[in-house]
Design a protein around this motif. Structure first.
Motif, PDB file in Angstrom:
ATOM      1  N   ALA A  53       8.757  72.928  71.001  1.00  0.00           N
ATOM      2  CA  ALA A  53       9.201  71.810  70.158  1.00  0.00           C
ATOM      3  C   ALA A  53       9.000  72.174  68.686  1.00  0.00           C
ATOM      4  N   ASN A  54       9.789  71.561  67.845  1.00  0.00           N
ATOM      5  CA  ASN A  54       9.662  71.694  66.389  1.00  0.00           C
ATOM      6  C   ASN A  54       9.903  73.106  65.867  1.00  0.00           C
ATOM      7  N   ARG A  64      11.961  75.815  64.109  1.00  0.00           N
ATOM      8  CA  ARG A  64      13.060  75.918  63.156  1.00  0.00           C
ATOM      9  C   ARG A  64      13.535  77.374  63.164  1.00  0.00           C
ATOM     10  N   GLU A 118       5.827  73.579  63.020  1.00  0.00           N
ATOM     11  CA  GLU A 118       7.094  74.298  62.805  1.00  0.00           C
ATOM     12  C   GLU A 118       6.841  75.777  62.554  1.00  0.00           C
TER      13      GLU A 118
END
Length: 777
Positions: free
Chosen positions: A353-354, A356, A386
């Protein structure tokens, strides 16, 4: 003996840049003769020379002169291909710069030679001495005039000829010179860094607070041996040792973790590339296989490989677990092994998740989708952050990567574990009474920091002590390269020690795009393509992944065919992506100690079987880059030219051929051929026909496994199913060296899960021994 807390320097204002890590002092001695230095520097000078228009040359010997037409064409092509090209004056300054005039460049070259193993340096010196003579020069270069007396264009031509020589010795020497020159240039040239937009210190730099480790200290006291007592001594603070430390300390056992490396706080990260090579990497970042075919990257600092790896956290795949279970190691298909995997992932907050993705990660994901291949995001051990960071390979300052020094070792400390940095273990100690051999501790040499807390100064000015750690259990976790050497030095004789070495050999490819990418920004490895991971039906093949884009890491093997070509390519690196085809190798090598220095010697050459898979991966990577719009593609194969995409011609919709009435299907020449573009397919055939063979192609390894292989019986491996060394009691190995074969994925999570399993077994054994110990009192 005392404990000293390692504190960061107090600050009253935000830190604008990392605290500089001073480079080691150059040791006394020249290492090469004056003549050998002259020849070496003459060769290095020819790789990245000063390049000028012939009419403006001021040094006929040491400036590479090209015509005004060549110069103008080079600049116009640069302007055409770059989104942010330099102005003419900067371009001129960049080409004209001579690295040998840069003190930082020269220091790095000298330090490189200083750190080359003695045997390799002697071989290099012999070659340099030979070609410094007239007869030797004639034999080695085709010129009667000694090389160091030749003008730079002749020296350039000599290196070009060496690269094409059928005698292996000359391409190998040539590649060594090329690597040294390109690495030093990309690490130290200030204008190069300015023009590509690379900054050694991240913008808005804000290091996370570091854990304040307490390290045991020893006073200078003659020749006596200092003694420390504990339940468990763990040799190595990397992924395996750190997990063992946490598990055992939290179970209530006294634990001492020792490591030959030193700790560096977040405020010193990221280091410069020169400092990182010296303080964070094994062999000063210069480790190579014995034949020179592969560069081997391994961590050597407090936290080991977990301090400089790239966050990717992939669990062992089912076909690998089954392969290991079929060898009599049924644990790997139990639910308990899955619990171990999940436990270590949960502790580090592993998640996809998260994330980038940066440009090259998206090239892999989007290109795979267009080609119908399987690709996915890679989970990261960043606690869900991130973590858009491309600097982890130089030390991660953010604290977001939950490696050993951020998570496991602090947890162990809080549970009571003790630590010794700068402690090089020479042997495991045994009680040999009776029939059994029982490990009772380790012996080694501790070297303190200097009086100012630094580690770059010569050891002669620091405290050095022999230290014995007495322990009920010894866990060796100093990595695939060093764990077998420690067992050998300790007198163990199992024939598998040091054998069965897997390296996950990697083939590289660079690609340029019509975008300003700045690939050193963003996560290093956040996506993977798995379509080609099982090419033989037995789990051997390649994964396609992005790689680190610290400039020297993707440019030191970027093909060099001329000085001008390479300097111009390097200038375009801000628009490049780099990728790897990483192989689950079937075939193996070995590691053994250098008879003179004791350093690990890596005897490994990628086999024809595994090279075939690497080639398949490079072809696939080229296709991915093509469908994503790459304008030029460079496989790291000297004998294969780059593929240059032809400019697209705009469609002409206002005219039709006379007599053409059909408005339906387009002719074959009108459709987008994609990877079926005839020019591209012809180039791919050239790549496939050439293959990836040393020395035209070279390889890299960042994963080392298998040299203390786990097996169901001592005839097949070094340790048993619970990590216990077959030859001795109370002695365990808990790092990637115990892998029964190559993991096929980045090995961190598998390593940690196995360490978790082994440590829990050690704890059970310690607890079982306690009642018996009391009963004998």
């Amino acid at each position: 003996m005392s404990a000293t807390r390692h504190l960061e320097a107090p600050t009253t204002a935000p830190i604008a840049a990392p605290i500089p890590t001073q480079l080691p002092e150059l040791k006394p001695g020249t290492y090469l003769t004056e003549t050998q230095w002259q020849v070496l520097l003459a060769l290095i000078d020819a790789v990245v020379p000063s390049i000028v228009v012939e009419s403006e040359a001021r040094d006929q010997k040491n400036q590479l002169q090209i015509s005004q037409a060549q110069y103008t064409e080079a600049y116009e092509r640069t302007r055409r291909l770059m989104k942010q090209p330099p102005d003419y004056d900067k371009f001129k300054q960049y080409l004209a710069a001579r690295p040998l005039d840069n003190p930082r460049f020269m220091r790095l070259v000298k330090n490189t030679i200083q750190n080359v193993p003695d045997s390799s340096r002697k071989q290099l010196g012999t070659v340099l001495s030979v070609i410094a003579t007239r007869l030797g020069s004639l034999a080695g270069t085709g010129y009667y005039t000694p090389l160091q007396e030749q003008p730079v264009h002749v020296r350039e031509a000599i290196i070009q000829a060496w690269n094409q020589s059928w005698l292996t010795v000359w391409p190998v020497i040539g590649k060594s010179i090329l690597k040294m020159a390109k690495t030093a240039f990309t690490q130290t040239d200030p204008l190069f860094m300015e023009l590509i937009g690379y900054k050694e210190a991240p913008e808005n730099y804000q290091p996370a607070p570091s854990f304040e480790f307490d390290f045991l200290q020893f006073e200078e006291s003659g020749s006596s041996v200092e003694t420390v007592e504990t339940d468990v001594v763990i040799v190595g603070s990397g992924c395996g040792g750190a997990v063992c430390a946490k598990v055992l300390a939290e179970a209530g056992h006294s634990v001492v973790v020792v490591d030959k490396g030193y700790y560096f706080p977040n405020s010193q990260f990221p280091m410069t590339t020169e400092a990182a090579s010296q303080f964070l990497y094994e062999g000063n970042g210069m480790l190579q296989t014995a034949d020179g075919s592969m560069t081997v990257v391994a961590g050597s600092c407090w936290g080991g490989g977990g301090s400089i790896n790239w966050s990717v956290s992939l669990q062992s795949q089912g076909f690998v677990r089954q392969e290991w279970a079929d060898q009599g190691l049924g644990f790997f298909t139990t639910q308990e092994f899955q619990h171990c995997l999940d436990r270590v992932c949960d502790f580090m907050g592993v998640s996809d998740a998260n994330i980038r993705h940066n440009h090259r990660a998206n090239v892999l994901l989007n290109g795979s989708k267009k080609l119908g291949w399987a690709a996915k995001s890679c989970p990261q051990n960043t606690g869900g952050a991130e973590h858009y960071c491309g600097n982890c390979t130089l030390g991660c300052y953010s604290g977001e990567k939950k490696g050993p020094t951020v998570s496991w070792l602090p947890a162990a400390a809080q549970a009571g574990a003790q630590f010794i940095e700068g402690f090089d273990v020479s042997e495991v100690l045994f009680d040999k009474r009776g029939r059994s051999k029982q490990a009772v501790g380790v012996l080694g040499t501790w070297v303190s920091r200097d009086k100012d807390g630094n580690t770059h100064t010569l050891e002669s000015g620091r405290v050095k002590r022999q230290v014995r750690v007495k322990a009920k259990k010894v866990i060796v976790a100093c990595g695939t390269l060093h764990s077998p050497l420690l067992l050998m030095r300790s007198g163990l004789k199992n024939s598998h020690i040091g054998k069965n070495l897997h390296l996950h050999p990697v083939g590289h490819l660079n690609a340029s795009f019509n975008e300003d990418i700045r690939g050193w920004e963003g996560g290093i490895l956040t996506s993977v393509c798995t379509t080609f991971e099982n090419l033989d039906g037995k789990g051997h093949g390649v994964k396609l992944e992005p790689s680190s884009m610290i400039p020297y890491m993707f440019l030191y093997e970027h093909p060099w065919r001329s000085a001008l070509q390479w300097k111009l390519d390097a200038l375009r690196s801000r628009q490049m992506d780099t990728f790897i085809a990483i192989t689950r190798d079937r075939d193996t090598g070995r590691v053994y100690p250098d008879p003179d220095t004791g350093r690990p010697v890596i005897d490994y050459t990628p086999s024809a079987f595994d090279r075939k898979h690497i080639l398949t991966g490079l072809v696939a990577l080229a296709k991915l880059c093509y469908v994503e719009g790459a304008t030029e593609i460079w496989p790291f194969v000297q004998d294969v030219p780059s593929f240059v995409r032809r400019p697209s011609e705009p469609a002409n919709s206002t005219q039709t051929d006379v007599g053409t009435e059909d408005k339906g299907d387009k002719g074959e020449e009108d459709i987008d051929q994609g990877i079926n573009d005839p020019a591209f397919t012809a180039w791919l055939k050239t790549l496939e026909r050439t293959g990836v063979n040393f020395p035209s192609a070279t390889f890299t390894s960042a994963h080392q496994m298998g040299t203390c292989r786990m097996a169901a019986n001592p005839s097949r491996g070094v340790v048993g199913p619970e990590g216990r060394v077959w030859e001795a009691e109370n002695l365990y190995v808990a790092d990637a060296s115990v892998f029964p074969s190559a993991s096929g994925v980045n090995p961190m999570i598998t390593n940690m899960a196995i360490a978790d399993w082994i440590a829990r077994g050690v704890s059970r054994d310690l607890k079982k021994d306690r009642p018996r110990a009391r009963a004998t009192l």
